[in-house]
Design a protein around this motif. Structure first.
Motif, mmCIF file in Angstrom:
data_model
loop_
_atom_site.group_PDB
_atom_site.id
_atom_site.type_symbol
_atom_site.label_atom_id
_atom_site.label_comp_id
_atom_site.label_asym_id
_atom_site.label_seq_id
_atom_site.Cartn_x
_atom_site.Cartn_y
_atom_site.Cartn_z
ATOM 1 N N THR A 27 0.839 -1.201 0.000
ATOM 2 C CA THR A 27 0.000 0.000 0.000
ATOM 3 C C THR A 27 0.876 1.255 0.000
ATOM 4 O O THR A 27 0.585 2.238 -0.692
ATOM 5 C CB THR A 27 -0.960 -0.019 1.205
ATOM 6 O OG1 THR A 27 -1.747 -1.203 1.127
ATOM 7 C CG2 THR A 27 -1.878 1.191 1.202
ATOM 8 N N ASP A 33 -3.452 -1.672 -4.755
ATOM 9 C CA ASP A 33 -2.513 -1.759 -3.627
ATOM 10 C C ASP A 33 -2.397 -3.147 -3.019
ATOM 11 O O ASP A 33 -1.637 -3.325 -2.076
ATOM 12 C CB ASP A 33 -2.909 -0.764 -2.535
ATOM 13 C CG ASP A 33 -3.975 -1.347 -1.616
ATOM 14 O OD1 ASP A 33 -4.980 -1.885 -2.122
ATOM 15 O OD2 ASP A 33 -3.791 -1.276 -0.390
ATOM 16 N N ASP A 34 -3.142 -4.130 -3.535
ATOM 17 C CA ASP A 34 -3.082 -5.423 -2.849
ATOM 18 C C ASP A 34 -3.227 -6.623 -3.789
ATOM 19 O O ASP A 34 -2.561 -7.623 -3.612
ATOM 20 C CB ASP A 34 -4.171 -5.490 -1.772
ATOM 21 C CG ASP A 34 -3.954 -6.619 -0.773
ATOM 22 O OD1 ASP A 34 -2.830 -6.755 -0.258
ATOM 23 O OD2 ASP A 34 -4.901 -7.383 -0.517
ATOM 24 N N PHE A 60 -7.766 -1.866 2.226
ATOM 25 C CA PHE A 60 -7.864 -2.386 3.587
ATOM 26 C C PHE A 60 -6.433 -2.342 4.106
ATOM 27 O O PHE A 60 -5.723 -3.338 4.147
ATOM 28 C CB PHE A 60 -8.451 -3.802 3.594
ATOM 29 C CG PHE A 60 -8.838 -4.285 4.963
ATOM 30 C CD1 PHE A 60 -9.908 -3.711 5.637
ATOM 31 C CD2 PHE A 60 -8.139 -5.293 5.590
ATOM 32 C CE1 PHE A 60 -10.257 -4.146 6.913
ATOM 33 C CE2 PHE A 60 -8.489 -5.738 6.864
ATOM 34 C CZ PHE A 60 -9.546 -5.156 7.524
ATOM 35 N N GLY A 61 -5.989 -1.133 4.439
ATOM 36 C CA GLY A 61 -4.565 -0.885 4.640
ATOM 37 C C GLY A 61 -4.129 -0.979 6.088
ATOM 38 O O GLY A 61 -4.890 -0.677 7.008
ATOM 39 N N ARG A 69 -6.393 -1.469 10.860
ATOM 40 C CA ARG A 69 -6.567 -1.204 9.425
ATOM 41 C C ARG A 69 -7.477 -0.017 9.161
ATOM 42 O O ARG A 69 -8.365 0.286 9.946
ATOM 43 C CB ARG A 69 -7.199 -2.445 8.765
ATOM 44 C CG ARG A 69 -6.357 -3.718 8.859
ATOM 45 C CD ARG A 69 -5.479 -3.901 7.671
ATOM 46 N NE ARG A 69 -4.456 -4.929 7.853
ATOM 47 C CZ ARG A 69 -3.655 -5.353 6.873
ATOM 48 N NH1 ARG A 69 -3.779 -4.857 5.660
ATOM 49 N NH2 ARG A 69 -2.731 -6.256 7.106
HETATM 50 MN MN MN Z 1 -1.916 -3.212 2.046
#
Ligand code: MN
Ligand code: GTP
Ligand code: SPV
Length: 612
Positions: free
Chosen positions: A282, A301-302, A324-325, A395
């Motif tokens: 991310t 990002d994932d 979902f960082g 998160r």
């Molecule tokens: Mn991530």
């Protein structure tokens, strides 16, 4: 809500369903009969619905509504302290044959597992609402849209799924119109409420099951409300089940970020990066370059789906719609782009700390540490406390379209051409800052032998080095050797001239004093610049036994105050470390038996020969 509650639940479903698509209706009726919810609700995905569900959750104590000025339309949730991460030891691939799950997965005979799940889900939604969420991973108007329907008894899951994926009425219509296949994904927190029993803020069950049936392409998740265990479009579908679809259909479902990088000359490149959980995807996807004239834009990002395109190229698409960082370490100084997206609002935070003015905080968010917080477990917290305020795997869940630097290509249903792949892990030693693969085959070898120290993203010990092929160890939905063979065979569908170049990176190497050798974050743009200049044939490199490593002069270090010893430590290829590494790689390969592609074992032999 289903009307007329005197009818059996299946008849209530029949009477109130917004669809007549038999395949879907039959499954929903079957699940309702098994799980015995109070009512069944079909999720339309609208803002009104979201506002209503979040208001209900605030009322129930599941969500805390945050300060509307600093975090508009945003909420905080706090999980059960025993439900804070993916549970890899409770995750199963139940293929017909044990071999097809491979040594990297837990396996149980499908019929035995079905019996266990039937018992677990029987009556598991009593006293609760059963939500039906039609969703699509990727774009609704993609050439081959991948549908799913998640049934869940958690409103938190519904709200989070609305951020993470495209859901609701439009999707349902398209499933119905095209009589599409959808992945049935059943989720229950496993906490039925008996008559008069009061609910808790975060219901879950001590026993957890995260189960995939790859041949049937179905998902069952029981006992957890958290992240990758419960938002079934994410790791369960878009990686584990999708990797099986990809094997059968000739593409790749990968644990990768996607970044667009544009040079000062205006040339754009698409770079994807596979790093294990909590190893920097991310952050790199949202990088703020520290070098002049370079522009970065986010695509994902994932999770990345890579498909051979019509012109002999690989194309990449991000199947998700939100982040979902990892919260800790995401801050105004390390990742301002993420902070800007998050603070626009419309976010759900899980297991972060609360500030006295109704906002959220986590370690690393600001340089200044607040004097007083309520920590993720609801206790008073001060800088003197000996615990962290936010859980290490806390998160933020935020819509991706709130990203200022979102690439316009994000809305391309069939993705963009891929130019380079980074494989990276968290290694204190051995692995240099960046190494260019000698060849595509060497690149696959680098992915196959990727390794990293474990993190808080999954339960279990933290900081142990483990092999994590292509950062997919917990997510390959089939035999790991077959997966590597698939990488080799899919490459054959692409023009060899158009294969992306592969790089191994490590932002986490330690220097001789034990600190990070490389400053990381925005400064990683210097590494990306080197990668692009290698693609353009402009940057120098030193040829080492493991591949091409930057010469100290070939990295643009303008304006960076980096101790030359740090640079040396970041780039070093040390013979003694590699002698140990090769032994570990050999041990890793031994675990595959004979399912490892010959081209990959040949790469190890060649590496040994070069190391001497
Ligand atoms: Mn991530
Ligand atoms: P998942 O969402 O779990 O898959 O993780 P991720 O791969 O997206 O990792 P993320 O970018 O959230 O980073 C995880 C942790 O690594 C955070 O605490 C970051 O602050 C830290 N981190 C990310 N990039 C760097 C870097 O370049 N250098 C250092 N030292 N730390 C980094
Ligand atoms: C990961 O663990 O890789 C995550 C978080 O991105 S979760 O959604 O829980 O899988």
């Amino acid at each position: 809500m289903a009307e007329n509650s005197s009818l059996p639940i299946a008849d209530q479903v029949e009477a109130s369903a917004p669809t007549s698509y038999a395949k879907l209706l039959d499954w929903v009726k079957e699940v309702a009969t098994l799980t015995e919810p109070d009512s069944v609700y079909w999720v339309d995905g609208s803002q009104e619905e979201y506002d209503r569900l979040t208001a209900e959750m605030v009322e129930a104590g599941t969500l805390v509504k945050l300060n509307q000025e600093t975090f508009p339309n945003s909420y905080a949730a706090f999980s059960d302290p025993a439900d804070v991460a993916r549970v890899e030891d409770r995750t199963f691939i139940c293929s017909e044959n044990e071999h097809d799950a491979g040594f990297t997965n837990n396996w149980m005979e499908p019929s035995k597992m079905r019996g266990i799940l039937d018992d677990a889900f029987r009556g598991s939604m009593r006293g609760r609402t059963m939500y039906v969420i039609p969703f699509v991973m990727g774009h609704l108007d993609a050439e081959d849209p991948k549908f799913g329907v998640e049934i869940t008894d958690s409103a938190y899951v519904v709200a989070s799924m609305r951020i993470m994926a495209r859901i609701g009425t439009e999707v349902l219509k398209k499933i119905e119109e095209t009589e599409a296949f959808f992945v049935p994904a059943l989720h229950s927190v496993g906490a039925p409420l008996e008559e008069g029993q009061e609910d808790v803020a975060w219901p879950c069950n001590e026993t957890k099951w995260i189960v995939h049936f790859p041949e049937e392409r179905s998902i069952y998740s029981y006992g957890s409300g958290y992240g990758g265990n419960a938002l079934l479009g994410k790791k369960c579908y878009a990686l584990r089940i999708a990797s099986v679809m990809a094997r059968d259909e000739g593409w790749l479902a990968e644990h990768m970020l996607i970044l667009r990088l544009t040079s000062p000359e205006g040339k754009s490149y698409t770079i994807s990066g596979a790093f294990p959980s909590a190893c920097g995807k991310t952050n790199l996807a949202l990088i703020d370059p520290t070098i002049d004239g370079w522009k970065a834009e986010t695509l994902g990002d994932d999770i990345t789906w890579i498909r051979p395109g019509h012109d002999g190229e690989f194309r990449v698409v991000n199947p998700e719609a939100g982040y979902f960082g990892v919260a800790p370490g995401t801050g105004w100084s390390t990742n301002p782009n993420a902070m800007r997206a998050i603070t626009k609002g419309n976010s759900i935070f899980t297991n972060v700390a609360l500030t006295d003015d109704g906002g959220v905080w986590w370690e690393g968010m600001t340089d200044e540490v607040p004097e007083h917080l309520i920590d993720w477990q609801g206790n008073d917290w001060s800088p003197e406390s000996d615990t962290t305020a936010a859980h290490p795997n806390s998160r933020f869940c935020t819509p991706i379209d709130q990203t200022d630097m979102l690439a316009p290509e994000y809305s391309e249903p069939n993705g963009v051409k891929l130019d380079a792949i980074l494989f990276g892990g968290r290694r204190k030693t051995t692995i240099p800052l960046v190494t260019e693969s000698r060849t595509w085959e060497d690149g696959i070898f680098k992915g196959a032998t990727l390794s990293s120290e474990t993190t808080a993203a999954a339960t279990g010990a933290v900081g142990v080095v483990r092999r994590d092929p292509m950062a997919m160890l917990p997510f390959i939905g089939y035999d790991a050797g077959d997966y590597l063979n698939h990488w080799v065979s899919v490459s054959g569908k692409v023009d060899p001239e158009k294969l992306p170049r592969i790089y191994l990176v490590n932002w986490f190497r330690r220097n001789r004093n034990g600190g990070f050798a490389w400053p990381g974050f925005g400064e990683n743009s210097r590494v990306l610049k080197w990668v692009v200049e290698r693609l353009e044939g402009k940057a120098d490199a030193e040829e080492t036994p493991i591949g091409f490593v930057p010469t100290p002069e070939s990295l643009d270090l303008t304006g960076l105050d980096l101790d030359p010893e740090n640079l040396e430590d970041a780039l070093a290829v040390k013979a003694d470390e590699w002698a140990d590494e090769v032994k570990l790689i050999q041990e890793w390969f031994d675990r595959f038996g004979d399912s490892l592609p010959a081209s990959i074992t040949q790469e190890l032999d060649a590496l040994k020969a070069r190391l001497g």
